[in-house]
Design an enzyme around this catalytic site. Structure first.
Site, mmCIF file in Angstrom:
data_model
loop_
_atom_site.group_PDB
_atom_site.id
_atom_site.type_symbol
_atom_site.label_atom_id
_atom_site.label_comp_id
_atom_site.label_asym_id
_atom_site.label_seq_id
_atom_site.Cartn_x
_atom_site.Cartn_y
_atom_site.Cartn_z
ATOM 1 N N GLU A 161 -4.204 11.507 3.362
ATOM 2 C CA GLU A 161 -3.463 12.650 3.542
ATOM 3 C C GLU A 161 -3.703 13.911 2.873
ATOM 4 O OE1 GLU A 161 0.257 11.095 2.947
ATOM 5 O OE2 GLU A 161 0.564 9.585 4.460
ATOM 6 N N GLU A 266 -1.690 2.113 10.599
ATOM 7 C CA GLU A 266 -0.060 2.194 10.198
ATOM 8 C C GLU A 266 0.955 2.301 11.139
ATOM 9 O OE1 GLU A 266 0.864 4.689 6.781
ATOM 10 O OE2 GLU A 266 -1.349 4.410 5.781
HETATM 11 C C1 XIL Z 1 4.929 3.465 2.298
HETATM 12 C C2 XIL Z 1 5.213 1.754 1.985
HETATM 13 O O1 XIL Z 1 5.647 1.453 3.260
HETATM 14 C C3 XIL Z 1 6.575 1.904 1.247
HETATM 15 O O2 XIL Z 1 7.131 0.921 0.766
HETATM 16 C C4 XIL Z 1 6.388 2.943 0.025
HETATM 17 O O3 XIL Z 1 7.770 3.115 -0.605
HETATM 18 C C5 XIL Z 1 5.961 4.369 0.404
HETATM 19 O O4 XIL Z 1 4.746 4.132 1.100
HETATM 20 N N1 XIL Z 1 1.868 6.514 4.768
HETATM 21 C C6 XIL Z 1 1.019 5.876 3.934
HETATM 22 C C7 XIL Z 1 1.536 4.505 3.459
HETATM 23 O O5 XIL Z 1 -0.337 6.078 3.715
HETATM 24 O O6 XIL Z 1 1.044 4.066 2.001
HETATM 25 C C8 XIL Z 1 3.119 4.589 3.295
HETATM 26 O O7 XIL Z 1 3.530 3.312 2.766
HETATM 27 C C9 XIL Z 1 3.702 5.147 4.606
HETATM 28 C C10 XIL Z 1 2.997 6.412 4.821
#
Ligand code: XIL
Length: 392
Positions: A161, A266
């Site tokens: 990101e 994701e």
């Molecule tokens: C999220 C997790 O799922 C949560 O448990 C944590 O509290 C915050 O992060 N983008 C990403 C992930 O790259 O690492 C994130 O994961 C969701 C958004």
């Protein structure tokens, strides 16, 4: 008249129920089997799965998936909470789980602006450290973490990101202190720490035009500098409508043209009403809870369940169309109960974003995804049979 032209055959097969009948003779198929010739299928696993707290869920992961991502245990705050202190207990278990089950193991992530303790950027007086100090800390972290799992973790989200919604580089402490080249440095350190590992750039909302443009510029610049970058991760934290599957299609094509592997890293589909029009995964945002934003606490109504199944089917037909460049599709969680969307961007909601319900049972969306995989095979076989028949 050409009655049995290829576009007509598939609907005909489905209408006559031929495909459905032949499918009932097959053993119950799993996600990883359904896509075995296309891409690996992954799930982000949380501490409960890693520590094998729930036997049924662990069995579900082993049965359905052939790749894992660490939802949180490899983030900076988990493995490197204090200066000079590394804690690899959960991360080691995670990697062990993947090795024992012969899975494609993802490392997530090395450099991000979230879930990175503030001490990383500060000196003893609380001021920002200088460029060289931060580069030294970054190098130490990457060498220690990626180096520990050298040859075991197959691919790393090196930088997560880094591009803002406006297409510019995000003004994170990494950039403020080191400068724009913190990104290239992170890839160089990761490559040195594990020369075999695949190295990815991972981000959300890469379908948005300005952000996509920024990410392309960044990747092209890295490539021009000779920095090793193997692939781009499209997070795909989607809703029932956004982004359109057409836009996802175009986005995959665009990144494919850069000569990169593309990964869906994701995936989830938020079915709840959104308190904001912005489609993003900016983890720092949180809104006040209210029943208006949490309408399905007693279960997902059938029409929405069907809409979710259609949405997943549409997305997977796009992924299959790009099976040559897509190497992995990873869901951000295993069952609906695990999903981060129950707490983000509003705490305490009941969301239904994944393929397995809270009891670990496949939802209509799961069936729909399997069906898409099957129907593509029927279509492929049919066109193969047709072209060989044409020789006689
Ligand atoms: C999220 C997790 O799922 C949560 O448990 C944590 O509290 C915050 O992060 N983008 C990403 C992930 O790259 O690492 C994130 O994961 C969701 C958004």
């Amino acid at each position: 008249m050409k009655i049995f032209s290829a576009p007509l055959i598939l609907p005909l097969v489905l209408l006559t129920g031929y495909a459905a009948k032949s499918q009932t003779n097959l053993p119950p198929i799993t996600l990883k089997e359904a896509f075995q010739n296309d891409f690996v299928i992954g799930a982000a696993i949380n501490a409960s799965v890693i520590w094998e707290k729930n036997a049924a869920e662990v069995a579900l992961v082993k049965r359905q998936f052939n790749s894992i991502s660490p939802e949180n245990v490899l983030k900076w705050e988990s493995v490197h909470p204090e200066p000079g202190i590394y804690d690899f207990q959960a991360a080691d278990r995670y990697v062990q789980f993947g090795l024992a089950n012969k899975m494609f193991i993802v490392g997530h992530n090395l450099i991000w602006h979230h879930q990175t303790p503030d001490w990383v950027f500060r000196d003893n007086s609380g001021n920002f450290v200088d460029r060289n100090t931060l580069l030294g800390r970054m190098r130490d972290h990457i060498f220690t973490v990626a180096g520990r799992y050298r040859g075991k973790i197959n691919g790393w989200d090196v930088v997560n990101e880094a591009v803002d919604e406006n297409g510019e580089l995000r003004d994170s402490p990494w950039r403020k202190i080191i400068g724009d080249d913190y990104i290239a440095k992170a890839y160089e350190f990761a490559h040195e720490a594990d020369p075999q590992a695949q190295l990815y750039y991972n981000d959300f909302d890469l379908e948005s035009r300005r952000k996509q443009k920024g990410a392309i510029a960044l990747i092209k610049q890295l490539q021009a500098q000779g920095v090793k970058i193997t692939g781009v991760g499209l997070q795909e934290h989607d809703t029932l409508k956004q982004p359109s599957s057409r836009r996802v299609d175009q986005t995959i094509s665009t990144f494919e043209k850069l000569g990169l592997k593309v990964m869906i890293t994701e995936l989830d589909v938020n079915v709840l009403p959104s308190p904001t029009k912005r489609l993003d995964a900016e983890v720092s945002r949180n809104f006040q809870s209210s029943p208006k934003w949490d309408p399905y606490t007693n279960g997902l109504p059938d029409p929405v369940q069907r809409q979710l199944a259609r949405r997943y089917a549409d997305l997977f037909s796009v992924f299959l169309k790009h099976r040559e460049c897509i190497s992995r599709v990873t869901f951000w969680g295993v069952t609906d109960g695990d999903s981060w969307l129950n707490t983000y961007p509003i705490r305490g909601r009941t969301d239904y974003p994944l393929l397995f319900d809270r009891a670990g049972k496949g939802k209509p969306a799961f069936e729909a995804v399997l069906k898409i995989a099957q129907s593509q095979k029927v279509a492929a076989n049919t066109s193969r049979e047709e072209s060989s028949a044409a020789h006689y």
